[in-house]
Design a protein around this motif. Structure first.
Motif, PDB file in Angstrom:
ATOM      1  N   VAL A  68       0.862  -1.178   0.000  1.00  0.00           N
ATOM      2  CA  VAL A  68       0.000   0.000   0.000  1.00  0.00           C
ATOM      3  C   VAL A  68       0.898   1.228   0.000  1.00  0.00           C
ATOM      4  O   VAL A  68       1.818   1.333   0.826  1.00  0.00           O
ATOM      5  N   GLU A  69       0.670   2.137  -0.924  1.00  0.00           N
ATOM      6  CA  GLU A  69       1.453   3.367  -1.010  1.00  0.00           C
ATOM      7  C   GLU A  69       0.632   4.511  -0.430  1.00  0.00           C
ATOM      8  O   GLU A  69      -0.482   4.777  -0.874  1.00  0.00           O
ATOM      9  N   VAL A  70       1.201   5.186   0.568  1.00  0.00           N
ATOM     10  CA  VAL A  70       0.531   6.306   1.236  1.00  0.00           C
ATOM     11  C   VAL A  70       1.361   7.556   0.962  1.00  0.00           C
ATOM     12  O   VAL A  70       2.566   7.580   1.232  1.00  0.00           O
ATOM     13  N   THR A  71       0.716   8.584   0.425  1.00  0.00           N
ATOM     14  CA  THR A  71       1.442   9.799   0.048  1.00  0.00           C
ATOM     15  C   THR A  71       0.761  11.026   0.639  1.00  0.00           C
ATOM     16  O   THR A  71      -0.445  11.037   0.911  1.00  0.00           O
TER      17      THR A  71
ATOM     18  N   ARG B 172       6.231   5.199  11.971  1.00  0.00           N
ATOM     19  CA  ARG B 172       5.976   4.621  13.294  1.00  0.00           C
ATOM     20  C   ARG B 172       4.542   4.105  13.396  1.00  0.00           C
ATOM     21  O   ARG B 172       4.289   3.012  13.929  1.00  0.00           O
ATOM     22  N   GLU B 173       3.580   4.873  12.913  1.00  0.00           N
ATOM     23  CA  GLU B 173       2.173   4.471  13.008  1.00  0.00           C
ATOM     24  C   GLU B 173       1.907   3.198  12.204  1.00  0.00           C
ATOM     25  O   GLU B 173       1.207   2.290  12.669  1.00  0.00           O
ATOM     26  N   PHE B 174       2.475   3.124  11.025  1.00  0.00           N
ATOM     27  CA  PHE B 174       2.206   1.950  10.195  1.00  0.00           C
ATOM     28  C   PHE B 174       2.934   0.714  10.720  1.00  0.00           C
ATOM     29  O   PHE B 174       2.414  -0.400  10.601  1.00  0.00           O
ATOM     30  N   ARG B 175       4.115   0.883  11.270  1.00  0.00           N
ATOM     31  CA  ARG B 175       4.818  -0.268  11.841  1.00  0.00           C
ATOM     32  C   ARG B 175       4.039  -0.859  13.019  1.00  0.00           C
ATOM     33  O   ARG B 175       4.133  -2.054  13.297  1.00  0.00           O
ATOM     34  N   ALA B 176       3.278  -0.036  13.706  1.00  0.00           N
ATOM     35  CA  ALA B 176       2.485  -0.513  14.840  1.00  0.00           C
ATOM     36  C   ALA B 176       1.145  -1.097  14.420  1.00  0.00           C
ATOM     37  O   ALA B 176       0.390  -1.570  15.271  1.00  0.00           O
ATOM     38  N   THR B 177       0.848  -1.093  13.144  1.00  0.00           N
ATOM     39  CA  THR B 177      -0.427  -1.624  12.645  1.00  0.00           C
ATOM     40  C   THR B 177      -0.306  -3.128  12.441  1.00  0.00           C
ATOM     41  O   THR B 177       0.660  -3.615  11.830  1.00  0.00           O
ATOM     42  N   ALA B 178      -1.276  -3.870  12.935  1.00  0.00           N
ATOM     43  CA  ALA B 178      -1.256  -5.338  12.810  1.00  0.00           C
ATOM     44  C   ALA B 178      -1.319  -5.743  11.343  1.00  0.00           C
ATOM     45  O   ALA B 178      -2.121  -5.216  10.574  1.00  0.00           O
ATOM     46  N   GLY B 179      -0.447  -6.688  10.971  1.00  0.00           N
ATOM     47  CA  GLY B 179      -0.418  -7.202   9.616  1.00  0.00           C
ATOM     48  C   GLY B 179       0.551  -6.501   8.703  1.00  0.00           C
ATOM     49  O   GLY B 179       0.694  -6.904   7.544  1.00  0.00           O
ATOM     50  N   VAL B 180       1.258  -5.461   9.175  1.00  0.00           N
ATOM     51  CA  VAL B 180       2.235  -4.751   8.353  1.00  0.00           C
ATOM     52  C   VAL B 180       3.587  -5.428   8.502  1.00  0.00           C
ATOM     53  O   VAL B 180       4.089  -5.597   9.616  1.00  0.00           O
TER      54      VAL B 180
ATOM     55  N   ASP C 223      -1.384 -13.146   4.894  1.00  0.00           N
ATOM     56  CA  ASP C 223      -1.923 -14.189   5.770  1.00  0.00           C
ATOM     57  C   ASP C 223      -2.738 -13.606   6.920  1.00  0.00           C
ATOM     58  O   ASP C 223      -3.432 -14.352   7.617  1.00  0.00           O
ATOM     59  N   VAL C 224      -2.650 -12.298   7.129  1.00  0.00           N
ATOM     60  CA  VAL C 224      -3.420 -11.644   8.191  1.00  0.00           C
ATOM     61  C   VAL C 224      -4.630 -10.975   7.542  1.00  0.00           C
ATOM     62  O   VAL C 224      -4.468 -10.007   6.794  1.00  0.00           O
ATOM     63  N   PRO C 225      -5.839 -11.467   7.773  1.00  0.00           N
ATOM     64  CA  PRO C 225      -7.003 -10.887   7.099  1.00  0.00           C
ATOM     65  C   PRO C 225      -7.300  -9.476   7.584  1.00  0.00           C
ATOM     66  O   PRO C 225      -7.046  -9.121   8.739  1.00  0.00           O
ATOM     67  N   GLY C 226      -7.809  -8.666   6.669  1.00  0.00           N
ATOM     68  CA  GLY C 226      -8.218  -7.312   7.015  1.00  0.00           C
ATOM     69  C   GLY C 226      -7.098  -6.315   7.140  1.00  0.00           C
ATOM     70  O   GLY C 226      -7.318  -5.189   7.617  1.00  0.00           O
ATOM     71  N   THR C 227      -5.881  -6.658   6.694  1.00  0.00           N
ATOM     72  CA  THR C 227      -4.753  -5.741   6.883  1.00  0.00           C
ATOM     73  C   THR C 227      -4.927  -4.476   6.047  1.00  0.00           C
ATOM     74  O   THR C 227      -4.600  -3.373   6.508  1.00  0.00           O
ATOM     75  N   HIS C 228      -5.415  -4.611   4.821  1.00  0.00           N
ATOM     76  CA  HIS C 228      -5.570  -3.433   3.964  1.00  0.00           C
ATOM     77  C   HIS C 228      -6.522  -2.426   4.599  1.00  0.00           C
ATOM     78  O   HIS C 228      -6.273  -1.215   4.557  1.00  0.00           O
ATOM     79  N   ASP C 229      -7.611  -2.902   5.173  1.00  0.00           N
ATOM     80  CA  ASP C 229      -8.537  -1.983   5.832  1.00  0.00           C
ATOM     81  C   ASP C 229      -7.893  -1.319   7.052  1.00  0.00           C
ATOM     82  O   ASP C 229      -8.114  -0.129   7.317  1.00  0.00           O
ATOM     83  N   ARG C 230      -7.079  -2.074   7.804  1.00  0.00           N
ATOM     84  CA  ARG C 230      -6.424  -1.483   8.973  1.00  0.00           C
ATOM     85  C   ARG C 230      -5.402  -0.436   8.562  1.00  0.00           C
ATOM     86  O   ARG C 230      -5.223   0.585   9.252  1.00  0.00           O
ATOM     87  N   VAL C 231      -4.710  -0.655   7.446  1.00  0.00           N
ATOM     88  CA  VAL C 231      -3.767   0.351   6.953  1.00  0.00           C
ATOM     89  C   VAL C 231      -4.516   1.629   6.586  1.00  0.00           C
ATOM     90  O   VAL C 231      -4.062   2.749   6.887  1.00  0.00           O
ATOM     91  N   ARG C 232      -5.659   1.494   5.937  1.00  0.00           N
ATOM     92  CA  ARG C 232      -6.454   2.678   5.600  1.00  0.00           C
ATOM     93  C   ARG C 232      -6.980   3.370   6.857  1.00  0.00           C
ATOM     94  O   ARG C 232      -7.078   4.597   6.905  1.00  0.00           O
ATOM     95  N   ASP C 233      -7.342   2.576   7.865  1.00  0.00           N
ATOM     96  CA  ASP C 233      -7.770   3.172   9.136  1.00  0.00           C
ATOM     97  C   ASP C 233      -6.642   3.985   9.762  1.00  0.00           C
ATOM     98  O   ASP C 233      -6.866   5.100  10.270  1.00  0.00           O
TER      99      ASP C 233
END
Length: 805
Positions: free
Chosen positions: A476-479, A493-501, A644-654
């Protein structure tokens, strides 16, 4: 005395023989009268025909409404598109100007369209369907999004969109009733850079032009249209023949009172014309009722407002006129093998043999058109729907044409077997046309759905293979539009703390130009990437690195500076962060600043980042090039997720929404429509099954009509001692044989059409046995029809059927 004058008798009027048109009009009008005054049985037959034809007409009217639905969607989409005042060289705020920033997102693979708005005057321009611009911390939502946010399923999205809902977007501002759309207020937007300025919404002379249509979507849409409409046309033809055997007895009565064969056939065509007209009225009523529920039906993420479901006038006129007009020649065609005598109706026992050559030529011509459609210039190609529609239609009609010949050829060679089997074979030998006619509608639908299944399976496999090869599928690219190293570190830091990243690469980007003579756009340039040493090592093969170092990164296959790396000249002075005025947002000019690329900048080879991309250009640590000096450029964070971790894309967007609603989130996963493929596949199966059930209903009616016509024959067989079970098995065999042969023809036709279509759109051929569920569904529906007809058969097997007057 009275004088009587003797008058000569008046001459009898001269009777002129009516012309052909008068005879046709008189006989058709008489047939219409018979249709109206046909009694109880006549109205039952008319009602059955009207229902069958009406359903087909309603479906065709819906198909004719698709252009209007798409045009209305595009008009509303254009009406809410910001028309940028920034086309001027010097954009300035005004009383109507509004700052706009697109902040669309996704939630469980569903797009959520959003915009941040900040008014700059007391009379701000408003998007359609919006009465006021929401204030900071407020938002207006579409009805569908409001329902989702209030439901348990939308709890995570409600945390992401945590502004207070203060109103609803009206229908004029929505593409369709189910669209997920919101407008949020902001007091922090700035322009240019972060947002852009507009003084209105709607088309302008600078409006965007749509790009070329995706040829794969064109091919798929054309095939879906053909697959859905051809079975409907076949079904209407079947519905127009309801009650044909019962009608024949009335024709014999007309012959008894002196009507010739031509008159009898024209009267029969008039009766069919009345039933067809009744079917057209029924179809219009069904369509008018069904369009009211258009907004509550959502298929493949699309729905429509009832006001949009309006047929194209000329298509509607063509449909409403074609069905009654076709009913006349169709009836005359069905009577070609019928001899109507005053004593009864006799169908020719030895019909003319069916020719095979044109039945093979039809699908062969369709395959040839599809095979060479991408080689014929001008009128053809994957982006042109006309040859695709013609080729697919010919293949499906070839299935319909080949099926009766195959049934006649097979049953004509069958010998022996149980008594029930022999009775069934003899019945098919004498009346195979009726049996094949009833089954052919379902067989066309089965063949078309098999072809569509193969296309969907090929597209799904192609994307699955792409996702397996490309690492970008898991990134996922965040700009952000602001070049800020501190903000990049916070995002990391925020994204590293997100589950599934699984990995994060933050960077600040800009450009450097070499000040050569001539226009600025012709000056050599190079991308600039500013990051810490650990991050730079993830982007290039760097042996040693310390803060203050600079590198020139080239592609692995390049031994010299590449085209996009022309400004990376060691020891030369460059202009960093320069932007000219203009652009689609109308950005003002940014002069940039001068910076000398160190002469000892090490040449390195770029490596694939977490997304599988190469970043060539000038790499600099913050000690060598201070990111705080940049005014243009941006901040980018590449986030690699764990599949392998479901819902990771949604958590990254959150997480991105929590950091800043102005962040742009892009993912290759947004192109992966696995869920939509599954949804479309289910919709396709449901639609095909509905079509089969629709035609099966006509088969039940036809079967009962045939049983009533053969009531005397059944009574005779029963009187001679034939068992009821034998007659029941005979009826079942008479259904099974055409079903088996029809399933074979449909499967072969569907596999051929699907293979050619996959070759045309360059998709892999997978799952050869995927046709079995569809073929099994079609066969099961027809067998169910046979079982439904057994009770009627049982009631008619009585010896009192021999009574006569």
């Amino acid at each position: 005395m009275t004088l009587s004058v003797r008058r000569r008798p008046a001459a009898p009027p001269v009777r002129t023989r009516p012309g052909p048109l008068q005879r046709w009009a008189h006989d058709l009008a008489l047939g219409l009268r018979f249709g109206v005054a046909g009694g109880r049985e006549g109205w039952i037959r008319n009602a059955l025909t009207a229902v069958g034809v009406g359903l087909g007409v309603a479906f065709l009217l819906l198909a004719a409404s698709v252009p209007q639905i798409m045009d209305s969607r595009n008009e509303r989409l254009t009406a809410r598109t910001p028309s940028t005042v920034d086309q001027r060289e010097d954009p300035t705020p005004s009383g109507t100007s509004v700052l706009v920033l697109h902040v669309s997102t996704e939630y469980r693979s569903e797009p959520v369209i959003g915009q941040l708005l900040r008014p700059e005057g007391d009379r701000p321009a408003l998007p359609p369907g919006v009465s006021r611009i929401p204030g900071p911390g407020e938002m207006l939502v579409s009805p569908a999004l409001g329902r989702l946010l209030r439901s348990p399923e939308g709890a995570a999205l409600a945390q992401r969109l945590d502004d207070r809902v203060v109103g609803t977007v009206g229908g004029s501002g929505l593409v369709d009733p189910g669209e997920l759309l919101f407008y949020a207020g902001s007091d922090t937007l700035t322009a240019p850079g972060m947002a852009f300025r507009t003084d209105g919404f709607g088309p302008t002379e600078f409006g965007f032009t749509s790009g070329p249509i995706d040829p794969v979507l064109t091919a798929l849409g054309t095939l879906i249209t053909v697959v859905l409409l051809v079975p409907v046309a076949v079904f209407i033809g079947i519905a127009l023949r309801f009650g044909g055997d019962r009608r024949d007895r009335r024709l014999a009565a007309l012959r008894l009172v002196g009507a010739d064969m031509g008159t009898v056939r024209r009267i029969a065509a008039g009766e069919a014309l009345f039933a067809a007209l009744l079917g057209v009225v029924t179809g219009c009523a069904v369509f008018a009722t069904g369009r009211l529920a258009a907004g509550s039906v959502r298929i493949w993420g699309l729905s429509a407002f009832p006001s949009d479901v309006v047929p194209v006038p000329w298509l509607a006129a063509l449909i409403l006129a074609a069905v009654p007009v076709v009913s006349v020649p169709l009836t005359l065609f069905t009577l070609r093998s019928v001899v109507v005598d005053p004593l009864g109706v006799v169908r020719r026992s030895a019909p003319r043999g069916r020719r095979l050559w044109w039945r093979l030529l039809t699908p062969a011509a369709g395959v040839a058109i599809l095979s060479f459609s991408d080689r014929i210039p001008d009128w053809s190609g994957p982006e042109q729907p006309f040859p695709l529609a013609l080729g697919a239609t010919l293949v499906l009609l070839g299935v319909t044409a080949l099926f009766p010949w195959l049934v006649g050829a097979v049953v004509g060679r069958l010998r022996g077997g149980p008594l029930s089997f022999q009775l069934a074979v003899r019945g098919l030998q004498l009346r195979s046309g009726t049996a094949t006619r009833a089954v052919s509608g379902i067989m066309v639908a089965v063949a078309g759905v098999i072809a569509l299944q193969m296309v969907f399976a090929g597209m799904h496999e192609d994307q699955r293979r792409a996702s397996g090869r490309s690492p970008a599928w898991r990134v996922v690219e965040v700009t952000d539009a602001r070049p800020d190293a501190g903000f990049a570190a916070r995002m990391a830091r925020e994204f590293r703390a997100t589950a599934g990243v699984a990995g994060v690469v933050p960077m600040v980007t800009s450009t450097a130009r070499y000040p050569a003579p001539g226009p600025v756009e012709e000056q050599p340039f190079s991308p600039v990437v500013i990051a810490d040493c650990p991050e730079l090592r993830k982007l290039a093969r760097i042996r040693t690195c310390a803060d203050g170092d600079t590198f020139v990164a080239n592609m692995p296959s390049e031994n010299v500076d590449s085209y996009v790396n022309q400004a990376a000249r060691r020891g030369e002075e460059l202009i960093v962060d320069r932007v000219d005025a203009g652009g689609w947002r109308g950005e003002p000019a940014v002069p940039g600043f001068r910076w000398r690329l160190p002469a000892d900048a090490e040449a390195v080879t770029s490596r694939q980042d977490v997304a599988g991309w190469h970043h060539e250009g000038i790499y600099a640590t913050p000690g060598a090039l201070d990111p705080g000096r940049l005014r243009n450029g941006g901040t980018t964070v590449l986030v690699r997720v764990d599949d392998d971790v479901p819902g990771t894309h949604d958590r990254v967007r959150d997480t991105a929404a929590r950091i800043s609603p102005a962040l742009a989130v892009w993912s290759s996963r947004s192109m992966d429509r696995d869920q939509k493929f599954r949804s479309m596949h289910n919709v396709l199966l449901a639609g095909a099954t509905a079509t089969m059930v629709l035609i099966a209903a006509s088969m039940v009616i036809t079967q009962i009509e045939q049983l009533r016509e053969r009531r005397r024959l059944l009574s005779v067989l029963l009187a001679f001692g034939t068992r009821r079970s034998t007659l029941a098995w005979s009826q079942l065999w008479q259904t099974v044989l055409p079903v088996v042969l029809g399933t074979v023809v449909a499967a072969v036709g569907g596999l051929v059409l699907g293979t050619v279509m996959l070759r045309l759109i360059a998709m892999p051929l997978v799952d050869w046995w995927g046709f079995l569920p569809v073929a099994g569904t079609g066969a099961g529906v027809i067998l169910l029809v046979a079982l439904v007809g057994l009770p009627a058969l049982w009631r008619m097997m009585r010896t009192d059927g021999l009574r006569t007057e």
